[in-house]
Design an enzyme around this catalytic site. Structure first.
Site, mmCIF file in Angstrom:
data_model
loop_
_atom_site.group_PDB
_atom_site.id
_atom_site.type_symbol
_atom_site.label_atom_id
_atom_site.label_comp_id
_atom_site.label_asym_id
_atom_site.label_seq_id
_atom_site.Cartn_x
_atom_site.Cartn_y
_atom_site.Cartn_z
ATOM 1 N N GLY A 16 44.128 36.265 44.916
ATOM 2 C CA GLY A 16 44.585 35.927 43.567
ATOM 3 C C GLY A 16 44.113 34.594 43.034
ATOM 4 N N THR A 17 42.923 34.139 43.447
ATOM 5 C CA THR A 17 42.443 32.849 42.940
ATOM 6 C C THR A 17 42.114 32.928 41.446
ATOM 7 O OG1 THR A 17 40.245 33.425 43.787
ATOM 8 C CG2 THR A 17 41.601 31.972 45.147
ATOM 9 N N ASN A 18 41.574 34.059 41.003
ATOM 10 C CA ASN A 18 41.327 34.206 39.563
ATOM 11 C C ASN A 18 42.644 34.288 38.802
ATOM 12 O OD1 ASN A 18 38.574 34.128 39.833
ATOM 13 N ND2 ASN A 18 38.250 36.315 39.558
ATOM 14 N N ARG A 69 44.234 60.954 43.492
ATOM 15 C CA ARG A 69 43.808 59.711 42.832
ATOM 16 C C ARG A 69 44.258 59.710 41.377
ATOM 17 N NH1 ARG A 69 40.152 55.770 44.929
ATOM 18 N NH2 ARG A 69 40.079 54.113 43.379
ATOM 19 N N ASN A 111 36.762 43.061 33.632
ATOM 20 C CA ASN A 111 36.568 42.881 35.062
ATOM 21 C C ASN A 111 35.377 41.961 35.251
ATOM 22 O OD1 ASN A 111 36.819 43.181 37.821
ATOM 23 N ND2 ASN A 111 36.107 45.306 37.884
ATOM 24 N N THR A 112 35.291 41.356 36.417
ATOM 25 C CA THR A 112 34.138 40.525 36.745
ATOM 26 C C THR A 112 33.324 41.196 37.847
ATOM 27 O OG1 THR A 112 35.422 39.259 38.362
ATOM 28 C CG2 THR A 112 35.278 38.370 36.127
ATOM 29 N N HIS A 113 32.041 40.849 37.876
ATOM 30 C CA HIS A 113 31.149 41.348 38.924
ATOM 31 C C HIS A 113 30.277 40.180 39.384
ATOM 32 C CE1 HIS A 113 28.624 43.888 41.295
ATOM 33 N NE2 HIS A 113 27.556 43.560 40.608
ATOM 34 N N ALA A 146 33.919 53.988 32.316
ATOM 35 C CA ALA A 146 34.079 54.967 33.392
ATOM 36 C C ALA A 146 33.081 54.764 34.536
ATOM 37 C CB ALA A 146 33.945 56.383 32.833
#
Length: 210
Positions: A16-18, A69, A111-113, A146
């Protein structure tokens, strides 16, 4: 008149640093956003502990607790909906969201990548960049769709690859740059709003918090 802060639900899978960076930024009312809930796909992680220490509601939905899922995805979506988010931030969340989630939050989930998309998608961006021999890599903030790391790009930041880098040292520098970009851009999305057209994300429009 002061705009209502944008409501952020942050999803985490690890330390959880972000998330912490977002919590720290949101402590300043001028940031324009507040974290209203933190969700996770596993128990007992530091990301949840950070939220609990900050007095923020949490929820956990583990994939293995659901028959399919799709059922997990629906439960995750419903849990987010209880907190009425303006934006959902995947902050080190290691599961792909599905069709139900995207139907509710597509276009307002980021989101980050740890690579410069569209290069090196998937789980091993820093390692793949290092193996390919690129001189510059970095991090990408994108609006979730997606695909896997394929959504419209909000921002990118570059990180040089040093001759003596290994995967760990490179990834650590990427994470520092990624965190700063995430905090900056989520704040701007909250304060300024944003539009998406022809895969181009532009800041401006109605603030996310109204």
């Amino acid at each position: 008149m002061t705009a209502t802060p944008a409501r952020l639900v942050v999803l985490v899978s690890g330390s959880g640093t972000n998330l912490q960076a977002l919590l720290d930024a949101a402590a300043d009312p001028a940031y324009g956003a507040e974290v209203v809930a933190v969700g996770a796909d596993r128990d007992g992680i530091e990301g949840l502990a950070r939220a609990e220490r900050a007095g923020i509601p949490t929820f956990v939905h583990r994939v293995k607790d659901y028959a399919t899922r799709e059922a997990w995805d629906a439960a995750l979506s419903a849990a987010c909906a209880e907190h009425e988010p303006d934006l959902v931030v995947l902050a080190g969340f290691m599961k792909l969201t599905g069709a139900t989630f995207l139907a509710s939050y597509g276009g307002r989930t980021v989101n980050t990548h740890p690579a410069l998309s569209p290069s090196f998608p998937g789980m091993h961006g820093p390692a793949d960049a290092l193996a390919y021999g690129v001189k510059v890599t970095g991090a990408t903030l994108f609006v979730v769709d997606a695909g896997v790391d394929t959504g419209p790009i909000v921002d990118q930041v570059t990180v040089r690859v040093e001759d003596d880098d290994d995967v760990e040292t490179l990834h650590e520098r990427i994470k520092v740059a990624e965190r700063a970009m995430l905090v900056d851009c989520v704040g701007r999305m909250a304060r300024e709003g944003f539009t998406i057209s022809d895969r181009k994300v532009r800041f401006g429009g109605a603030p996310a918090g109204g």
